[in-house]
Design an enzyme around this catalytic site. Sequence first.
Site, mmCIF file in Angstrom:
data_model
loop_
_atom_site.group_PDB
_atom_site.id
_atom_site.type_symbol
_atom_site.label_atom_id
_atom_site.label_comp_id
_atom_site.label_asym_id
_atom_site.label_seq_id
_atom_site.Cartn_x
_atom_site.Cartn_y
_atom_site.Cartn_z
ATOM 1 N N THR A 134 0.857 -1.194 0.000
ATOM 2 C CA THR A 134 0.000 0.000 0.000
ATOM 3 C C THR A 134 0.891 1.240 0.000
ATOM 4 O OG1 THR A 134 -1.674 -1.219 1.208
ATOM 5 C CG2 THR A 134 -1.827 1.185 1.296
ATOM 6 N N PHE A 162 -6.371 -6.640 -1.173
ATOM 7 C CA PHE A 162 -7.495 -6.310 -0.286
ATOM 8 C C PHE A 162 -7.735 -7.394 0.758
ATOM 9 C CE2 PHE A 162 -8.290 -4.442 -4.519
ATOM 10 C CZ PHE A 162 -8.204 -3.100 -4.177
ATOM 11 N N LEU A 163 -6.719 -8.245 1.005
ATOM 12 C CA LEU A 163 -6.965 -9.351 1.932
ATOM 13 C C LEU A 163 -7.145 -8.865 3.372
ATOM 14 C CD1 LEU A 163 -4.265 -10.038 3.829
ATOM 15 C CD2 LEU A 163 -3.432 -10.986 1.707
ATOM 16 N N LYS A 221 -6.954 1.547 -3.265
ATOM 17 C CA LYS A 221 -6.587 0.927 -1.989
ATOM 18 C C LYS A 221 -6.746 1.919 -0.836
ATOM 19 C CE LYS A 221 -5.117 -1.766 1.048
ATOM 20 N NZ LYS A 221 -4.491 -3.038 1.234
ATOM 21 N N ASN A 225 -9.668 1.457 2.303
ATOM 22 C CA ASN A 225 -9.382 1.410 3.738
ATOM 23 C C ASN A 225 -9.914 2.654 4.454
ATOM 24 O OD1 ASN A 225 -8.360 -1.113 3.631
ATOM 25 N ND2 ASN A 225 -6.240 -0.571 4.082
ATOM 26 N N ALA A 269 -19.729 -1.486 16.834
ATOM 27 C CA ALA A 269 -19.109 -0.508 17.734
ATOM 28 C C ALA A 269 -18.280 -1.237 18.777
ATOM 29 C CB ALA A 269 -20.195 0.326 18.400
ATOM 30 N N CYS A 277 -2.896 -1.894 9.087
ATOM 31 C CA CYS A 277 -3.372 -1.253 7.848
ATOM 32 C C CYS A 277 -4.242 -0.027 8.084
ATOM 33 C CB CYS A 277 -4.120 -2.277 7.005
ATOM 34 S SG CYS A 277 -3.096 -3.706 6.619
ATOM 35 N N LYS A 280 -2.686 3.229 9.996
ATOM 36 C CA LYS A 280 -1.574 3.919 9.306
ATOM 37 C C LYS A 280 -1.985 4.340 7.903
ATOM 38 C CE LYS A 280 0.515 0.456 6.617
ATOM 39 N NZ LYS A 280 0.602 0.471 5.183
HETATM 40 C C1 UGA Z 1 -8.018 -4.291 6.385
HETATM 41 C C2 UGA Z 1 -9.057 -4.288 5.255
HETATM 42 O O1 UGA Z 1 -10.300 -4.775 5.756
HETATM 43 C C3 UGA Z 1 -8.590 -5.162 4.092
HETATM 44 O O2 UGA Z 1 -9.518 -5.103 3.028
HETATM 45 C C4 UGA Z 1 -7.228 -4.653 3.617
HETATM 46 O O3 UGA Z 1 -6.713 -5.449 2.571
HETATM 47 C C5 UGA Z 1 -6.238 -4.679 4.779
HETATM 48 O O4 UGA Z 1 -6.749 -3.864 5.857
HETATM 49 C C6 UGA Z 1 -4.942 -4.158 4.293
HETATM 50 O O5 UGA Z 1 -4.847 -2.976 3.952
HETATM 51 O O6 UGA Z 1 -3.996 -4.936 4.123
HETATM 52 P P1 UGA Z 1 -7.397 -6.009 8.326
HETATM 53 O O7 UGA Z 1 -6.395 -4.994 8.786
HETATM 54 O O8 UGA Z 1 -6.994 -7.437 8.243
HETATM 55 O O9 UGA Z 1 -7.922 -5.618 6.866
HETATM 56 O O10 UGA Z 1 -8.602 -5.917 9.335
HETATM 57 P P2 UGA Z 1 -10.161 -5.551 9.304
HETATM 58 O O11 UGA Z 1 -10.960 -6.782 9.217
HETATM 59 O O12 UGA Z 1 -10.427 -4.484 8.312
HETATM 60 O O13 UGA Z 1 -10.319 -4.950 10.758
HETATM 61 C C7 UGA Z 1 -9.622 -3.768 11.125
HETATM 62 C C8 UGA Z 1 -9.975 -3.360 12.525
HETATM 63 O O14 UGA Z 1 -11.298 -2.847 12.567
HETATM 64 C C9 UGA Z 1 -9.905 -4.452 13.579
HETATM 65 O O15 UGA Z 1 -9.266 -3.934 14.733
HETATM 66 C C10 UGA Z 1 -11.353 -4.769 13.869
HETATM 67 O O16 UGA Z 1 -11.554 -5.238 15.172
HETATM 68 C C11 UGA Z 1 -11.988 -3.405 13.673
HETATM 69 N N1 UGA Z 1 -13.434 -3.450 13.345
HETATM 70 C C12 UGA Z 1 -13.859 -4.077 12.211
HETATM 71 C C13 UGA Z 1 -14.341 -2.828 14.175
HETATM 72 O O17 UGA Z 1 -13.984 -2.233 15.198
HETATM 73 N N2 UGA Z 1 -15.673 -2.866 13.849
HETATM 74 C C14 UGA Z 1 -16.129 -3.483 12.737
HETATM 75 O O18 UGA Z 1 -17.353 -3.472 12.496
HETATM 76 C C15 UGA Z 1 -15.208 -4.112 11.902
#
Ligand code: UGA
Length: 458
Positions: A134, A162-163, A221, A225, A269, A277, A280
Amino acid sequence: MARLPTEDRGQVALKMSVIGCGYLGAVHAAAMAELGHDVVGVDIDPGKIATLNRGEAPIFEPGLGLILTSATESGRLRFSTDMAKVRGSRVHFIAVGTPQKHGGNAADLTYVDAAIDALIPHLSDGDLVVGKSTVPVGTAARLAEKLAASGTGATLAWNPEFLREGFAVQDTISPDRLVYGVSAGIAGDQARALLDEVYTVALSQDTPLVVTDYATAELVKAAANAFLATKISFINAMAEIAEATGADVTQLADAIGHDNRIGRRFLNAGVGFGGGCLPKDIRAFTARAEELGLGESVAFLKEVDSINLRRRQRAVDMAAESLEGSVFGRRIAVLGLAFKPNSDDVRDSPALDVAVQLKGLGGEVICYDPEAMSNAKAKHPQLSFANSIVDAVTGADAIIVVTEWDDFKQLDPSEVLALANGSLVIDGRNCLDPEAWRDAGWEYRSMGRPDRATALVV
Ligand code: UGA
């Protein structure tokens, strides 16, 4: 062009390299080999390379160990610290980290530049370098110029990833969309054709493909995010309002989520987002926009960041409030350290932050996480760590759940009460059943939901 025997599913096997074998690169390398490609992964960390060559996953990621073992045993996947091993590969993925710069918000591109510089001497005419990291918009155009100036005849494409951690293998093998950022003209057409060969299986399953220029691919990207982070902070802002008015943010999320234009996902919430990701990336996006004189366009992302950080503070304040004004000397079991369940990643983890803050306030904090203990210990050795959930909750004056692991959701509140010293539980992820915990005798508090169940549930 180096081709290997065609495998099933119509996949043409390509020789490829993956530079950087962290959360992104290790999964990408293994997934590409699983699809039938011949892959070499390169990283500067010899310990990581040794682990990967044994077919073992250096991180906790469901399914990764399995495909690593089968691909390394098949000979289609190997890892090395020697960049020269990329020679003969036709496609070279750049999957190194772009962390937040020390003392600033911008992305640190040191590893991306170092990877390209180290790669250039080993490139051949017709090779395609594919950026997956990214990066701030404008980086790909700069790197394409660097490659052109190298005289290797190699070209560049940008193919953002986007994983999601916890679903990384599945997201890489069956992505929900593919984005190729390519240059104009014949070089761009050739890049696209080669990427179509890389992703034959996904494309044969009708995965949507968007082909763009470099800048759009980079911005897709950043925008994705930023949108996800905004959605989470939106619901957390509603949680703040709900807390002041006695409303229930979970019901609110359910109700607005029924509108397909809004959707229920990413409206949970709690203590907010963390990880390597989202936090930052929104800061780097803001920093880049400011550099471009467009700070106003994404000024709202600063608010998104502030709301997010306030929720961690809210959980800490709630603990103090509920323990007669101070956590000092009180034994608090912190359940969860990873930034989200099914991951051992503690980068910018809200859970770990809450634990550190409670400890800083003089709490006798005892932490437990099913997978993230060693990463958390390495980062914050001053914390105390329990060997099990039972160890953590035994004698605790309060329990705070900050990562929604199934192990915590499945706890029996009566059994936990028998072990604990106090009866305060703070549900920082709104993941426990309030009624079950209250019925068992707990003072149950959560994020954006009334302390006493008042709303009628239909
Ligand atoms: C995120 C994006 O979802 C991916 O699509 C992207 O590829 C990735 O960043 C990246 O840039 O590499 P990720 O960091 O694995 O993926 O995690 P998420 O599932 O997005 O969760 C991020 C944070 O949000 C976690 O701390 C989670 O607990 C929090 N979250 C998520 C909430 O507080 N509430 C929600 O409803 C969903």
